[in-house]
Motif scaffolding. Structure first.
Motif, PDB file in Angstrom:
ATOM      1  N   SER A  47      38.877  27.781  39.472  1.00 36.21           N
ATOM      2  CA  SER A  47      40.215  26.947  37.431  1.00 36.21           C
ATOM      3  C   SER A  47      41.256  26.618  38.283  1.00 36.21           C
ATOM      4  CB  SER A  47      40.467  27.957  36.933  1.00 36.21           C
ATOM      5  OG  SER A  47      40.841  29.001  37.516  1.00 36.21           O
ATOM      6  N   TRP A  48      41.402  26.470  39.416  1.00 31.18           N
ATOM      7  CA  TRP A  48      42.430  26.293  40.487  1.00 31.18           C
ATOM      8  C   TRP A  48      42.481  24.913  40.587  1.00 31.18           C
ATOM      9  CZ3 TRP A  48      43.462  22.219  43.786  1.00 31.18           C
ATOM     10  CH2 TRP A  48      44.848  22.351  44.490  1.00 31.18           C
ATOM     11  N   PRO A  49      44.121  24.478  40.324  1.00 27.69           N
ATOM     12  CA  PRO A  49      45.153  25.208  40.627  1.00 27.69           C
ATOM     13  C   PRO A  49      45.752  25.340  39.088  1.00 27.69           C
ATOM     14  CG  PRO A  49      45.598  23.023  40.161  1.00 27.69           C
ATOM     15  CD  PRO A  49      44.153  23.389  40.274  1.00 27.69           C
ATOM     16  N   PHE A  50      44.825  25.496  38.086  1.00 24.81           N
ATOM     17  CA  PHE A  50      46.305  26.028  37.000  1.00 24.81           C
ATOM     18  C   PHE A  50      45.749  27.349  36.701  1.00 24.81           C
ATOM     19  CE2 PHE A  50      43.816  22.160  36.913  1.00 24.81           C
ATOM     20  CZ  PHE A  50      44.672  20.881  36.532  1.00 24.81           C
ATOM     21  N   ASP A  51      45.120  28.282  37.141  1.00 28.31           N
ATOM     22  CA  ASP A  51      44.943  29.811  37.010  1.00 28.31           C
ATOM     23  C   ASP A  51      46.546  30.450  38.090  1.00 28.31           C
ATOM     24  OD1 ASP A  51      44.174  29.160  39.565  1.00 28.31           O
ATOM     25  OD2 ASP A  51      42.658  30.725  39.310  1.00 28.31           O
ATOM     26  N   GLU A  52      47.586  29.191  38.576  1.00 30.43           N
ATOM     27  CA  GLU A  52      48.222  29.442  39.703  1.00 30.43           C
ATOM     28  C   GLU A  52      49.588  29.425  39.448  1.00 30.43           C
ATOM     29  OE1 GLU A  52      48.442  28.703  43.604  1.00 30.43           O
ATOM     30  OE2 GLU A  52      45.984  29.415  43.492  1.00 30.43           O
ATOM     31  N   ILE A  53      49.861  28.743  37.931  1.00 23.86           N
ATOM     32  CA  ILE A  53      50.902  28.423  37.037  1.00 23.86           C
ATOM     33  C   ILE A  53      50.943  28.233  35.056  1.00 23.86           C
ATOM     34  CG2 ILE A  53      50.999  26.113  38.581  1.00 23.86           C
ATOM     35  CD1 ILE A  53      50.291  23.937  36.138  1.00 23.86           C
ATOM     36  N   PRO A  54      52.215  28.613  34.947  1.00 25.78           N
ATOM     37  CA  PRO A  54      52.596  29.059  33.960  1.00 25.78           C
ATOM     38  C   PRO A  54      51.574  28.151  32.422  1.00 25.78           C
ATOM     39  CG  PRO A  54      54.650  29.038  34.451  1.00 25.78           C
ATOM     40  CD  PRO A  54      53.508  27.941  35.500  1.00 25.78           C
ATOM     41  N   SER A  55      51.169  28.953  31.978  1.00 24.16           N
ATOM     42  CA  SER A  55      49.719  27.868  30.757  1.00 24.16           C
ATOM     43  C   SER A  55      50.390  26.777  30.111  1.00 24.16           C
ATOM     44  CB  SER A  55      49.635  29.416  29.712  1.00 24.16           C
ATOM     45  OG  SER A  55      50.239  29.627  28.598  1.00 24.16           O
ATOM     46  N   GLY A  56      51.875  26.680  29.853  1.00 21.92           N
ATOM     47  CA  GLY A  56      52.704  25.920  29.062  1.00 21.92           C
ATOM     48  C   GLY A  56      52.476  25.286  30.169  1.00 21.92           C
ATOM     49  N   ALA A  57      52.155  24.762  31.206  1.00 20.75           N
ATOM     50  CA  ALA A  57      52.533  23.477  32.323  1.00 20.75           C
ATOM     51  C   ALA A  57      51.109  23.020  33.003  1.00 20.75           C
ATOM     52  CB  ALA A  57      53.108  24.438  33.449  1.00 20.75           C
ATOM     53  N   ARG A  58      50.223  23.010  31.744  1.00 17.59           N
ATOM     54  CA  ARG A  58      48.917  23.024  31.929  1.00 17.59           C
ATOM     55  C   ARG A  58      48.988  21.597  30.873  1.00 17.59           C
ATOM     56  NH1 ARG A  58      43.565  27.031  32.559  1.00 17.59           N
ATOM     57  NH2 ARG A  58      42.654  25.192  32.335  1.00 17.59           N
ATOM     58  N   VAL A  59      47.276  20.701  31.694  1.00 24.18           N
ATOM     59  CA  VAL A  59      47.147  19.805  30.242  1.00 24.18           C
ATOM     60  C   VAL A  59      46.395  20.257  28.652  1.00 24.18           C
ATOM     61  CG1 VAL A  59      45.817  17.717  29.849  1.00 24.18           C
ATOM     62  CG2 VAL A  59      47.093  17.990  31.872  1.00 24.18           C
ATOM     63  N   ARG A  60      45.740  21.667  29.089  1.00 26.39           N
ATOM     64  CA  ARG A  60      44.748  22.251  28.234  1.00 26.39           C
ATOM     65  C   ARG A  60      46.088  22.572  27.774  1.00 26.39           C
ATOM     66  NH1 ARG A  60      39.859  23.093  27.956  1.00 26.39           N
ATOM     67  NH2 ARG A  60      39.222  22.220  29.903  1.00 26.39           N
ATOM     68  N   GLY A  61      45.905  22.857  25.766  1.00 20.28           N
ATOM     69  CA  GLY A  61      46.469  23.622  25.310  1.00 20.28           C
ATOM     70  C   GLY A  61      47.376  22.903  23.663  1.00 20.28           C
ATOM     71  N   ASN A  62      47.557  24.267  23.287  1.00 22.46           N
ATOM     72  CA  ASN A  62      48.166  23.801  21.503  1.00 22.46           C
ATOM     73  C   ASN A  62      49.982  23.655  21.419  1.00 22.46           C
ATOM     74  OD1 ASN A  62      45.459  24.289  20.855  1.00 22.46           O
ATOM     75  ND2 ASN A  62      45.623  27.016  20.907  1.00 22.46           N
ATOM     76  N   ALA A  63      50.459  23.695  22.594  1.00 25.28           N
ATOM     77  CA  ALA A  63      52.007  23.010  22.342  1.00 25.28           C
ATOM     78  C   ALA A  63      51.826  21.618  22.218  1.00 25.28           C
ATOM     79  CB  ALA A  63      52.774  24.109  23.757  1.00 25.28           C
ATOM     80  N   LYS A  64      53.161  21.311  22.608  1.00 23.16           N
ATOM     81  CA  LYS A  64      53.286  19.682  22.285  1.00 23.16           C
ATOM     82  C   LYS A  64      53.197  19.010  23.523  1.00 23.16           C
ATOM     83  CE  LYS A  64      57.658  16.395  20.764  1.00 23.16           C
ATOM     84  NZ  LYS A  64      58.367  16.849  21.140  1.00 23.16           N
ATOM     85  N   GLY A  65      52.627  17.977  23.506  1.00 20.03           N
ATOM     86  CA  GLY A  65      52.470  17.714  24.690  1.00 20.03           C
ATOM     87  C   GLY A  65      50.566  17.716  25.771  1.00 20.03           C
TER      88      GLY A  65
END
Length: 482
Positions: free
Chosen positions: A76-94
């Motif tokens: 899952s690198w590198p997305f396991d090393e950054i806050p979830s809000g900085a990922r493309v995947r998620g439910n937040a705006k954008g």
């Protein structure tokens, strides 16, 4: 339609609907190539295929393996090393809620990040060896960076580097700042950020366009065009900068001697019959800023502007379902040739070392070619002493196109290069059944339904030729029947 040879009293060039590629049609369709060329199975090549066939011996395109991820990195690198809000995947705006779209986008970002991180490591190592004082931070510029999908993770992964997002859209850059506040939990702080360069100098030339992001101190945004950004930088990146924009990014890197990592898109807009894809005027009076082909290598081929336009149109390949299939290999190779023209130009003009590689996995986008360039051996994104390893799987894709286009390689062709034996048998059976049912008719004609597509029509013509039947196409582009 198809009918038995010799059964029609009309001359070949006098039919109202025309035979398959009569002389008059050949002259109109192949203006710079009066005699159409033939590929595997005796199929007459389309114009862009003839251009590809002429260029392949001259250019010798090839892929190199993409730089490796950092050692011991997780799946899952590198997305396991950054806050979830900085990922493309998620439910937040954008963010993307669709798992398939998110996977594809993160695949693109992962490929770009592993290339850029490899470049930064070698840059920093080179600076630390040559500098007697503390190494100043590197500046990475994300051109056409939009809302920061690539720049934000990059700034978080490389806190020692400055990352600048350059984009023409103020709304996109505004969302970069909003996203950073959400990621860092500072949503109430919406004041304008200080306009300073991280190097410490106050901004004088671009006071209205450069903003520093609160919460991620090494991240900046620049509102303006690619050419308007005039500050020095060390690495230039561009993920899917549209049409000519990718060439402007490469030239911006060349002017300051920066390494580059670019994944171009919308190469169909390099067609000179199109409007400039980077400059938008209300009058639509757009003027191209780059002349193609750019490299002297391709210029030696004496290709015409029509040749280039056909190559660009064919290269704008977007069918993700066929990325690993043999179908449309010639179109993918057309895109490779366009990218090689870009890399050759950077070699000839600025002296870069360059490679062409593909994102991993290929399926993350049909526009998966990545262009890498650096100026010195000690700045290579690849480990020293290891050399550049060819990507054999990607190169086999080019070989498929070669077998399709060059008749002397017909004996090497694999089943399915152009069509499968099952598809050929299906068409042959259909025609044979027509002949049996109409054996007593003088001019038996069978008309295949419209909407079969160009590839299937080519197959019909091939089978009819093998059966020594007359065959032709009739109708407009969207309703052609055979």
């Amino acid at each position: 339609g198809s009918e038995r040879n010799g059964k029609s009293e009309e001359a070949d060039g006098e039919r109202e609907d025309g035979l398959f590629l009569p002389d008059s049609l050949k002259r109109d369709q192949y203006q710079s190539r009066p005699q159409p060329q033939v590929g595997i199975n005796g199929v007459v090549l389309r114009r862009f295929e003839q251009v590809v066939k002429d260029l392949l011996p001259l250019v010798s395109p090839h892929y190199t393996k993409i730089p490796e991820r950092p050692p011991s990195s997780s799946s899952s690198w590198p997305f396991d090393e950054i806050p979830s809000g900085a990922r493309v995947r998620g439910n937040a705006k954008g963010q993307l809620k669709d798992g398939v779209r998110a996977d594809r986008k993160e695949g693109q970002l992962r490929s770009m990040l592993q290339c850029v991180l490899s470049m930064v490591r070698t840059k920093e190592a080179s600076l630390s060896k040559t500098s007697k004082t503390t190494t100043s931070s590197l500046r990475i510029v994300d051109f056409c960076g939009g809302t920061g999908h690539l720049a934000i993770p990059l700034a978080l992964l490389l806190p020692q580097c400055e990352v600048v997002v350059v984009d023409l859209k103020a709304t996109s850059l505004g969302f970069v700042h909003e996203k950073v506040r959400m990621i860092m939990g500072d949503q109430d702080n919406d004041k304008d950020e200080a306009v300073v360069y991280a190097k410490g100098a106050q901004v004088t030339q671009h006071e209205q366009v450069l903003r520093k992001c609160n919460g991620i101190s090494n991240l900046y945004t620049f509102h303006g065009s690619i050419e308007a950004y005039e500050e020095p930088f060390d690495v230039g990146i561009a993920l899917h900068a549209c049409g000519e924009a990718s060439d402007l990014v490469l030239r911006a890197c060349g002017r300051v001697g920066a390494s580059f990592c670019a994944a171009p898109c919308c190469v169909g807009k390099l067609n000179r019959n199109k409007l400039n894809p980077y400059i938008y005027h209300a009058t639509a009076g757009n003027i191209p800023t780059v002349s193609y082909p750019q490299s002297s290598l391709l210029a030696k081929s004496n290709m015409t502007q029509d040749d280039w336009n056909d190559l660009a149109r064919a290269a704008d390949f977007t069918d993700g379902d066929q990325i690993r299939s043999t179908r449309n290999a010639a179109r993918r190779t057309a895109k490779v040739l366009l990218e090689m023209d870009r890399l050759e130009y950077m070699k000839e003009t600025y002296g870069y070392h360059t490679v062409l590689c593909r994102m991993d996995p290929w399926e993350c986008t049909p526009k998966n070619d990545v262009l890498l360039g650096w100026l010195r051996d000690d700045l290579s994104p690849y480990p020293p002493g290891c050399g550049l390893e060819p990507d054999e799987e990607c190169n086999r894709d080019i070989e498929v196109a070669q077998r399709h286009l060059f008749t002397q390689r017909a004996e090497e062709a694999q089943d399915g290069v152009d069509w499968s034996k099952e598809e050929e048998l299906e068409i042959r059976t259909t025609i044979q059944e027509c002949l049996i049912s109409a054996k007593d008719e003088k001019d038996a004609t069978y008309v295949f339904p419209k909407g079969l597509g160009r590839r299937k029509r080519k197959l019909i013509h091939y089978v009819a030729e093998q059966m020594q039947l007359r065959h032709w196409g009739t109708g407009s582009k969207d309703s052609t029947r055979t």
